[in-house]
Design a protein around this motif. Sequence first.
Motif, PDB file in Angstrom:
ATOM      1  N   GLY A  42      17.053   9.945   1.222  1.00 27.42           N
ATOM      2  CA  GLY A  42      17.144  11.146   2.463  1.00 27.42           C
ATOM      3  C   GLY A  42      16.499  10.724   3.708  1.00 27.42           C
ATOM      4  N   GLY A  43      16.729   9.344   3.961  1.00 23.09           N
ATOM      5  CA  GLY A  43      15.872   8.745   5.177  1.00 23.09           C
ATOM      6  C   GLY A  43      14.340   8.536   4.927  1.00 23.09           C
ATOM      7  N   LYS A  44      13.909   8.725   4.068  1.00 23.34           N
ATOM      8  CA  LYS A  44      12.339   8.160   3.926  1.00 23.34           C
ATOM      9  C   LYS A  44      12.337   7.136   2.881  1.00 23.34           C
ATOM     10  CE  LYS A  44       9.261  11.249   3.221  1.00 23.34           C
ATOM     11  NZ  LYS A  44       8.352  12.408   2.748  1.00 23.34           N
ATOM     12  N   VAL A  45      11.503   6.398   2.986  1.00 23.61           N
ATOM     13  CA  VAL A  45      11.025   5.254   2.263  1.00 23.61           C
ATOM     14  C   VAL A  45      10.083   5.346   1.261  1.00 23.61           C
ATOM     15  CG1 VAL A  45      10.692   2.826   2.180  1.00 23.61           C
ATOM     16  CG2 VAL A  45      12.122   3.587   3.867  1.00 23.61           C
ATOM     17  N   TYR A  46      10.306   5.286   0.056  1.00 26.22           N
ATOM     18  CA  TYR A  46       9.496   5.461  -0.927  1.00 26.22           C
ATOM     19  C   TYR A  46       9.157   3.889  -1.672  1.00 26.22           C
ATOM     20  CZ  TYR A  46      10.647  10.235  -0.820  1.00 26.22           C
ATOM     21  OH  TYR A  46      10.760  11.613  -0.281  1.00 26.22           O
ATOM     22  N   LYS A  47       7.643   3.867  -2.038  1.00 27.11           N
ATOM     23  CA  LYS A  47       7.228   2.664  -2.462  1.00 27.11           C
ATOM     24  C   LYS A  47       6.461   2.725  -3.698  1.00 27.11           C
ATOM     25  CE  LYS A  47       6.368   1.296   2.441  1.00 27.11           C
ATOM     26  NZ  LYS A  47       5.068   0.874   3.275  1.00 27.11           N
ATOM     27  N   TYR A  48       7.196   1.880  -4.681  1.00 27.04           N
ATOM     28  CA  TYR A  48       6.432   1.967  -6.263  1.00 27.04           C
ATOM     29  C   TYR A  48       5.981   0.441  -6.561  1.00 27.04           C
ATOM     30  CZ  TYR A  48       9.357   6.195  -5.864  1.00 27.04           C
ATOM     31  OH  TYR A  48       9.681   7.642  -5.572  1.00 27.04           O
ATOM     32  N   LEU A  49       5.165   0.672  -7.239  1.00 25.99           N
ATOM     33  CA  LEU A  49       4.406  -0.696  -7.853  1.00 25.99           C
ATOM     34  C   LEU A  49       4.728  -0.865  -9.051  1.00 25.99           C
ATOM     35  CD1 LEU A  49       2.344  -2.881  -7.410  1.00 25.99           C
ATOM     36  CD2 LEU A  49       0.660  -1.623  -8.272  1.00 25.99           C
ATOM     37  N   TYR A  50       5.398  -2.110  -9.440  1.00 25.13           N
ATOM     38  CA  TYR A  50       6.017  -2.596 -10.566  1.00 25.13           C
ATOM     39  C   TYR A  50       5.020  -3.833 -11.343  1.00 25.13           C
ATOM     40  CZ  TYR A  50       9.888   0.590 -10.468  1.00 25.13           C
ATOM     41  OH  TYR A  50      10.663   1.466 -10.468  1.00 25.13           O
ATOM     42  N   LYS A  51       5.165  -4.244 -12.527  1.00 27.20           N
ATOM     43  CA  LYS A  51       4.338  -5.529 -12.861  1.00 27.20           C
ATOM     44  C   LYS A  51       5.501  -6.252 -13.864  1.00 27.20           C
ATOM     45  CE  LYS A  51       0.596  -7.495 -15.099  1.00 27.20           C
ATOM     46  NZ  LYS A  51      -0.892  -7.234 -15.260  1.00 27.20           N
ATOM     47  N   SER A  52       5.662  -7.399 -13.903  1.00 30.09           N
ATOM     48  CA  SER A  52       6.597  -7.972 -14.739  1.00 30.09           C
ATOM     49  C   SER A  52       6.115  -8.519 -15.882  1.00 30.09           C
ATOM     50  CB  SER A  52       7.292  -9.150 -13.740  1.00 30.09           C
ATOM     51  OG  SER A  52       8.205  -8.788 -12.802  1.00 30.09           O
ATOM     52  N   LYS A  53       6.851  -8.420 -17.253  1.00 30.05           N
ATOM     53  CA  LYS A  53       6.254  -8.814 -18.348  1.00 30.05           C
ATOM     54  C   LYS A  53       7.301  -9.333 -18.860  1.00 30.05           C
ATOM     55  CE  LYS A  53       4.206  -6.863 -22.316  1.00 30.05           C
ATOM     56  NZ  LYS A  53       3.908  -5.813 -23.134  1.00 30.05           N
ATOM     57  N   ILE A  62       7.746  -3.045 -15.436  1.00 31.64           N
ATOM     58  CA  ILE A  62       6.741  -1.929 -15.693  1.00 31.64           C
ATOM     59  C   ILE A  62       6.223  -1.290 -14.686  1.00 31.64           C
ATOM     60  CG2 ILE A  62       4.807  -1.312 -16.992  1.00 31.64           C
ATOM     61  CD1 ILE A  62       4.891  -3.861 -18.483  1.00 31.64           C
ATOM     62  N   PHE A  63       6.937  -0.041 -14.684  1.00 34.36           N
ATOM     63  CA  PHE A  63       6.397   1.017 -13.509  1.00 34.36           C
ATOM     64  C   PHE A  63       4.898   1.055 -13.615  1.00 34.36           C
ATOM     65  CE2 PHE A  63       5.764   5.379 -12.060  1.00 34.36           C
ATOM     66  CZ  PHE A  63       6.146   5.279 -10.684  1.00 34.36           C
ATOM     67  N   LEU A  64       4.130   1.134 -12.531  1.00 37.12           N
ATOM     68  CA  LEU A  64       2.728   1.385 -12.444  1.00 37.12           C
ATOM     69  C   LEU A  64       2.432   2.359 -11.609  1.00 37.12           C
ATOM     70  CD1 LEU A  64       1.486  -2.254 -11.936  1.00 37.12           C
ATOM     71  CD2 LEU A  64       1.644  -0.815 -14.211  1.00 37.12           C
ATOM     72  N   GLY A  65       3.347   3.120 -10.727  1.00 39.90           N
ATOM     73  CA  GLY A  65       3.184   4.127  -9.755  1.00 39.90           C
ATOM     74  C   GLY A  65       3.371   4.015  -8.509  1.00 39.90           C
ATOM     75  N   LYS A  66       3.148   5.063  -7.731  1.00 41.30           N
ATOM     76  CA  LYS A  66       3.307   4.951  -6.241  1.00 41.30           C
ATOM     77  C   LYS A  66       2.428   4.315  -5.493  1.00 41.30           C
ATOM     78  CE  LYS A  66       5.999   9.162  -5.027  1.00 41.30           C
ATOM     79  NZ  LYS A  66       5.772  10.458  -3.899  1.00 41.30           N
ATOM     80  N   VAL A  67       3.006   3.696  -4.426  1.00 41.61           N
ATOM     81  CA  VAL A  67       1.944   2.852  -3.590  1.00 41.61           C
ATOM     82  C   VAL A  67       1.530   3.562  -2.495  1.00 41.61           C
ATOM     83  CG1 VAL A  67       2.117   0.486  -2.449  1.00 41.61           C
ATOM     84  CG2 VAL A  67       3.185   0.844  -4.367  1.00 41.61           C
ATOM     85  N   ASP A  68       0.288   3.380  -2.298  1.00 37.65           N
ATOM     86  CA  ASP A  68      -0.470   3.919  -1.074  1.00 37.65           C
ATOM     87  C   ASP A  68      -0.621   2.720  -0.005  1.00 37.65           C
ATOM     88  OD1 ASP A  68      -2.743   2.803  -1.806  1.00 37.65           O
ATOM     89  OD2 ASP A  68      -3.584   4.651  -2.381  1.00 37.65           O
ATOM     90  N   ASP A  69      -1.082   2.760   1.331  1.00 36.69           N
ATOM     91  CA  ASP A  69      -1.144   1.863   2.047  1.00 36.69           C
ATOM     92  C   ASP A  69      -2.257   0.834   1.472  1.00 36.69           C
ATOM     93  OD1 ASP A  69       0.699   3.070   3.843  1.00 36.69           O
ATOM     94  OD2 ASP A  69      -0.899   4.030   5.159  1.00 36.69           O
ATOM     95  N   ASN A  70      -3.345   1.488   1.068  1.00 39.33           N
ATOM     96  CA  ASN A  70      -4.291   0.385   0.453  1.00 39.33           C
ATOM     97  C   ASN A  70      -3.939  -0.584  -0.406  1.00 39.33           C
ATOM     98  OD1 ASN A  70      -7.121  -0.568   0.193  1.00 39.33           O
ATOM     99  ND2 ASN A  70      -7.311   0.747  -1.405  1.00 39.33           N
ATOM    100  N   ILE A  71      -3.007  -0.065  -1.518  1.00 44.22           N
ATOM    101  CA  ILE A  71      -2.568  -1.064  -2.433  1.00 44.22           C
ATOM    102  C   ILE A  71      -1.491  -1.832  -1.850  1.00 44.22           C
ATOM    103  CG2 ILE A  71      -0.952  -0.960  -4.666  1.00 44.22           C
ATOM    104  CD1 ILE A  71      -3.629   0.274  -5.407  1.00 44.22           C
ATOM    105  N   GLU A  72      -0.737  -1.395  -0.879  1.00 40.62           N
ATOM    106  CA  GLU A  72       0.172  -2.338  -0.268  1.00 40.62           C
ATOM    107  C   GLU A  72      -0.444  -3.388   0.448  1.00 40.62           C
ATOM    108  OE1 GLU A  72       4.052  -2.169   2.515  1.00 40.62           O
ATOM    109  OE2 GLU A  72       3.052  -0.357   2.279  1.00 40.62           O
ATOM    110  N   LYS A  73      -1.396  -3.340   1.125  1.00 39.36           N
ATOM    111  CA  LYS A  73      -2.340  -4.385   1.959  1.00 39.36           C
ATOM    112  C   LYS A  73      -2.831  -5.103   0.806  1.00 39.36           C
ATOM    113  CE  LYS A  73      -3.978  -1.383   5.785  1.00 39.36           C
ATOM    114  NZ  LYS A  73      -5.189  -0.667   6.274  1.00 39.36           N
ATOM    115  N   GLN A  74      -3.383  -4.654  -0.373  1.00 40.49           N
ATOM    116  CA  GLN A  74      -3.994  -5.830  -1.544  1.00 40.49           C
ATOM    117  C   GLN A  74      -2.924  -6.645  -2.002  1.00 40.49           C
ATOM    118  OE1 GLN A  74      -5.939  -3.044  -4.197  1.00 40.49           O
ATOM    119  NE2 GLN A  74      -7.864  -2.907  -2.822  1.00 40.49           N
ATOM    120  N   ILE A  75      -1.742  -6.022  -2.179  1.00 47.54           N
ATOM    121  CA  ILE A  75      -0.650  -6.840  -2.797  1.00 47.54           C
ATOM    122  C   ILE A  75       0.018  -7.709  -1.749  1.00 47.54           C
ATOM    123  CG2 ILE A  75       1.850  -6.590  -3.321  1.00 47.54           C
ATOM    124  CD1 ILE A  75       0.011  -5.565  -5.666  1.00 47.54           C
TER     125      ILE A  75
END
Length: 106
Positions: A42-53, A62-75
Motif C-alpha cells: 500500500g505504498g508503505k515499506v515495512y521492515k522485518y528482521l530475520y535470522k538464517s538457520k 526465522i522471523f524475529l520481528g519488526k525493525v525499528d531505526d535503532n535495530i536497522e542501524k545496528q544491523i
Amino acid sequence: MKNKIIESILLEERERLLGRLKVIEHRLKSLPDGWIRKIERGGKVYKYLYKSKREGNKVKSIFLGKVDDNIEKQINERKKLIAEKKRLKERIEELNKLLRFSDDRN
C-alpha cells in the motif's frame, strides 16, 4: 639493519591490526545478528528482521520481528564491521607471509 627495521614496522602493524580485530569481534558480540527484509504494501515499506538457520541441507529463515531505526542501524553497523574484519584478516595474513619471508632470509 634495514631488514630489522622493516621487520619491526611489520610486527608493529600486525599488532595494531590484531588489536583492531579484537575490538571488532567484541563489538560484534553486542550487535544483533540477522538480515532485514523490506516489504512494500500500500505504498508503505515495512521492515522485518530475520535470522538464517541451517537444518541439514536446507536453510530456514526465522522471523524475529519488526525493525525499528535503532535495530536497522545496528544491523548496518554489523555488516560494515564484518567487511572490515575480513579485510583485516587478509591484511594480517599478508603481513604474516612477509614476516615469514623475512625470517627465511636471515
